[in-house]
Scaffold this active site. Sequence first.
Site, PDB file in Angstrom:
ATOM      1  N   GLY A 256       0.834  -1.198   0.000  1.00 42.58           N
ATOM      2  CA  GLY A 256       0.000   0.000   0.000  1.00 42.58           C
ATOM      3  C   GLY A 256       0.868   1.247   0.000  1.00 42.58           C
ATOM      4  N   LYS A 257       0.211   2.378  -0.111  1.00 45.31           N
ATOM      5  CA  LYS A 257       0.898   3.657  -0.277  1.00 45.31           C
ATOM      6  C   LYS A 257       1.808   4.009   0.893  1.00 45.31           C
ATOM      7  CE  LYS A 257       0.211   6.966  -2.618  1.00 45.31           C
ATOM      8  NZ  LYS A 257       0.879   6.576  -3.785  1.00 45.31           N
ATOM      9  N   ARG A 258       1.422   3.549   2.078  1.00 45.16           N
ATOM     10  CA  ARG A 258       2.172   3.923   3.274  1.00 45.16           C
ATOM     11  C   ARG A 258       3.656   3.564   3.143  1.00 45.16           C
ATOM     12  NH1 ARG A 258       1.647   1.073   7.879  1.00 45.16           N
ATOM     13  NH2 ARG A 258       0.284  -0.290   6.679  1.00 45.16           N
ATOM     14  N   GLU A 266       3.780   6.580 -10.534  1.00 44.95           N
ATOM     15  CA  GLU A 266       4.693   7.106  -9.508  1.00 44.95           C
ATOM     16  C   GLU A 266       6.121   6.629  -9.774  1.00 44.95           C
ATOM     17  OE1 GLU A 266       2.874   7.241  -5.247  1.00 44.95           O
ATOM     18  OE2 GLU A 266       2.129   5.420  -6.203  1.00 44.95           O
TER      19      GLU A 266
END
Length: 518
Positions: A256-258, A266
């Site tokens: 995930g992005k975290r 990106e």
Amino acid sequence: MTSAHRPVRVRIAPSPTGNCHVGTARGALYNLLFARQHNGIFVLRIDDTDQKRSTEDSETGIYAGLRWLGLTWDEGPDVGGPYGPYRQSERLDLYGDAARHLLEVGRAYRCFCTPEELEAERRSALARGHPPRYSGRCRHLTARKVRAKLATGAEHVVRLRIEPKLMVVDDLVQGKVTQDAALLGDPVIVKSSGMPVYHFATVVDEHAMDISHVIRGAEHLNNTFPQIQMYEALGYLPPAFAHIGLLLNPDRSKIGKRNGAVYIGEFAALGYLPETLINHLALSGWSPGTDAEIFSFDELLHYFSLERCSASNAIFDRDKLLWLNGVRIRELPVSELTRQVRPFLVNAGLLAEPERGVRLESIIALEQQRMKTLNEAPELLGFFFHDPDPVTAAALLGRDRFTRKRSGHALREGLESTLQALEALDARSWTVIKLSEVLDDLVVALGWKRGEFFMTLRIAASGKQATPSLYETLEALGRPATLRRLRAVVGALPARNDRTLPSNAQETASLLPSNPML
Ligand code: GLU
């Protein structure tokens, strides 16, 4: 014909509720490789049954991400094909027909349970230590009761009647997986809004689109059993299944992005090469069975196989990705690296299009060994494009551990001698060989330590303490820029060996970090 002997048609079915995720890209890569290896067809189908969360931007983002990676599909919403339309929202009639058929033959039924009733049922099952699943309360409603409820306009869903039996799936990656279908609970196939749930739509589509193999992430393994019951209920031949272990962070959490970038766009913006991501995604779920770590797409086409895909979860290791990107950058022909670096320099405002007579390739070649991502280029190479501020460079000379031992005046004298020696070289002699001859002699003549001399020159010419090899840097910088920069720094250093700095230099000195020597 068994599913294994059908002409190969595979698909991915991303939901356009976000950009192109690494998980989607991995799915696309494995499906594409498999399709190409078997002269098959790779289909891109858009799963936009969740109309609230689906957006056009996400759909175009998914296309852009996959195309940037070089993963192209043979059939899809944008390229068309004989099995279209390829957006599920444009195929609702098909799902409606299939659901009506199941209702007619008694394999599906209408369920009028309210969300509150279902929630209460769920809680009581949990309280009794049972897995929560639908009790089947509406399974046995009589036709009359159903008609009466429909007449009142009662909201309802349609559920599949699961056949209680022991199910075995011979998954191409997971092996034989069994499930007692009695434990499944009757799944919803059409929501109260009239929209099909994805699991149902996908079954109808796999059949309608003649999909031979479903290759996807292991998060869908459990869904496979109700889906197989849907195939059976509809009289369809199920495809073969291959469920690849999940893609996880190194701490085994869900990717995930975290934990850093997760979208292909990106990675592109960070300066990763598409071939690095392809290489890394291939190895995050598949193993060549050797220590080999560098694979081109063509090599993957040769070596990839579902048999060597991992049933257990795979780690998406971003440190490894960074290392791999450095390796791949070093392997690129410099002309190709230049082509890929150029937009990063333009974005950073260092380079106008068309470039201003800077010998870009020779500059980029100097940093090719050090660069790990393309977006490091502006930081690494920026000094070639802008003269450093001479006052800041003078201040750095006062701080650097090699050069700070000399007084500002001595540094100035050293640079003046260097200027004289370099001015004697004409433009044609501005080569690494000539520069090294002249400067190696000069450092001896001056009696300076090499470290202090070359650092003085490096800082004066670049404003930085770290650059590629100094002679090559000066050669690439060129004669006019080098001489101009050295003169400017000479002007920023004190002219006299005097502790009292001239008034303009005092102003300058107040801007500088304390330097006892200036
Ligand atoms: N839309 C589903 C997802 O993105 C596709 C699952 C499948 O491949 O069957 O997870």
